[in-house]
Design a protein around this motif. Sequence first.
Motif, mmCIF file in Angstrom:
data_model
loop_
_atom_site.group_PDB
_atom_site.id
_atom_site.type_symbol
_atom_site.label_atom_id
_atom_site.label_comp_id
_atom_site.label_asym_id
_atom_site.label_seq_id
_atom_site.Cartn_x
_atom_site.Cartn_y
_atom_site.Cartn_z
ATOM 1 N N VAL A 30 46.845 55.726 -39.619
ATOM 2 C CA VAL A 30 46.180 54.615 -38.591
ATOM 3 C C VAL A 30 45.712 53.448 -39.381
ATOM 4 O O VAL A 30 44.987 53.956 -40.498
ATOM 5 N N GLN A 38 43.568 49.701 -39.477
ATOM 6 C CA GLN A 38 42.594 48.679 -38.826
ATOM 7 C C GLN A 38 42.574 47.330 -39.767
ATOM 8 O O GLN A 38 41.859 47.451 -40.717
ATOM 9 N N ARG A 42 46.207 65.826 -36.738
ATOM 10 C CA ARG A 42 46.476 65.951 -35.391
ATOM 11 C C ARG A 42 45.782 67.428 -34.844
ATOM 12 O O ARG A 42 45.774 68.209 -35.743
ATOM 13 N N HIS A 71 48.735 61.900 -39.472
ATOM 14 C CA HIS A 71 49.049 60.554 -38.809
ATOM 15 C C HIS A 71 48.548 59.429 -40.022
ATOM 16 O O HIS A 71 47.406 59.846 -40.625
ATOM 17 N N PHE A 84 53.327 59.089 -38.143
ATOM 18 C CA PHE A 84 53.152 60.500 -37.845
ATOM 19 C C PHE A 84 54.229 61.433 -38.716
ATOM 20 O O PHE A 84 55.436 61.065 -38.665
ATOM 21 N N TYR A 126 43.738 54.770 -42.526
ATOM 22 C CA TYR A 126 42.865 56.193 -42.384
ATOM 23 C C TYR A 126 44.196 57.186 -42.347
ATOM 24 O O TYR A 126 45.013 56.919 -41.557
ATOM 25 N N TRP A 179 48.084 52.547 -34.857
ATOM 26 C CA TRP A 179 48.876 53.794 -35.224
ATOM 27 C C TRP A 179 49.902 53.468 -36.080
ATOM 28 O O TRP A 179 50.865 52.353 -35.677
ATOM 29 N N LEU A 204 42.218 49.528 -33.788
ATOM 30 C CA LEU A 204 43.153 50.837 -34.501
ATOM 31 C C LEU A 204 44.503 50.373 -34.015
ATOM 32 O O LEU A 204 44.835 50.249 -32.959
ATOM 33 N N ILE A 229 44.697 63.193 -31.991
ATOM 34 C CA ILE A 229 43.955 63.134 -33.463
ATOM 35 C C ILE A 229 42.526 63.667 -33.367
ATOM 36 O O ILE A 229 41.662 63.598 -32.466
ATOM 37 N N ASP A 230 42.212 64.801 -34.210
ATOM 38 C CA ASP A 230 40.905 65.445 -34.064
ATOM 39 C C ASP A 230 39.836 65.476 -35.378
ATOM 40 O O ASP A 230 38.717 65.776 -35.254
ATOM 41 N N TYR A 231 40.589 64.844 -36.291
ATOM 42 C CA TYR A 231 39.587 64.467 -37.401
ATOM 43 C C TYR A 231 40.173 63.291 -38.298
ATOM 44 O O TYR A 231 41.467 63.073 -38.197
ATOM 45 N N TRP A 232 39.293 62.406 -38.926
ATOM 46 C CA TRP A 232 39.734 61.228 -39.512
ATOM 47 C C TRP A 232 39.210 61.215 -41.107
ATOM 48 O O TRP A 232 38.083 61.946 -41.197
ATOM 49 N N GLY A 233 39.879 60.503 -41.867
ATOM 50 C CA GLY A 233 39.435 60.347 -43.222
ATOM 51 C C GLY A 233 38.453 58.959 -43.169
ATOM 52 O O GLY A 233 38.318 58.416 -42.266
ATOM 53 N N GLN A 234 37.996 58.773 -44.336
ATOM 54 C CA GLN A 234 37.237 57.667 -44.388
ATOM 55 C C GLN A 234 37.826 56.319 -44.573
ATOM 56 O O GLN A 234 37.098 55.287 -44.706
#
Lengths: 111, 119
Positions: free
Chosen positions: B37, B39, B99, B35, B50, B95, B47, B45, B106-111
Amino acid sequence: QPVLTQSSSASASLGSSVKLTCTLSSGHSSYIIAWHQQQPGKAPRYLMKLEGSGSYNKGSGVPDRFSGSSSGADRYLTISNLQSEDEADYYCETWDSNTWVFGGGTKLTVL
Amino acid sequence: QVQLVESGGGVVQPGGSLRLSCAASGFTFSSYGMHWVRQAPGKGLEWVAFIRYDGSNKYYADSVKGRFTISRDNSKNTLYLQMNSLRAEDTAVYYCAKRGVGATSIDYWGQGTLVTVSS
């Protein structure tokens, strides 16, 4: 598509517990959601996936103080023994077919 | 461990274009949907887009449909977001996010990387 509703703010004292709510829109009460935490100035962090049954799966490294539960269209995030680092924005997320949705977020203040 | 590192943000004039990249490591990139996303400053947040694990299907928020294109290069473990016809309201931290297993969250995010659209 589903809509997620969250209270804009919440507060609780250090060492106490708080329960945050995410409410699914009508017709979507069975949906799975996820909770994410965003500490000030940082990227979001995945906390857990939460089903309508109340079953939840936490992400790697998420403390035991964080738990989830469900009732009807409401999905809850409970934080026990509040710590100063729990002061953050909390977002719920859900998805439907080809669309993903976030709630507006709850700003948690630890007093 | 899973790492997602975005790059390519910056200041661009309204109507301009920008391409964001997200370098992934620590997992089998070609097996997971990804994804974007965003802000906006002081906001929640949102979306954006994807893409399925193999790039076969792509989905967009209405706010960016027809202007943004998500893509991936599984040989380079990299996710992209091409942003055209940028508007002031596209100003945000972007970000990339991974998935989880199966049709899930979502289970991990970038910085994140900041995009500012301003003249």
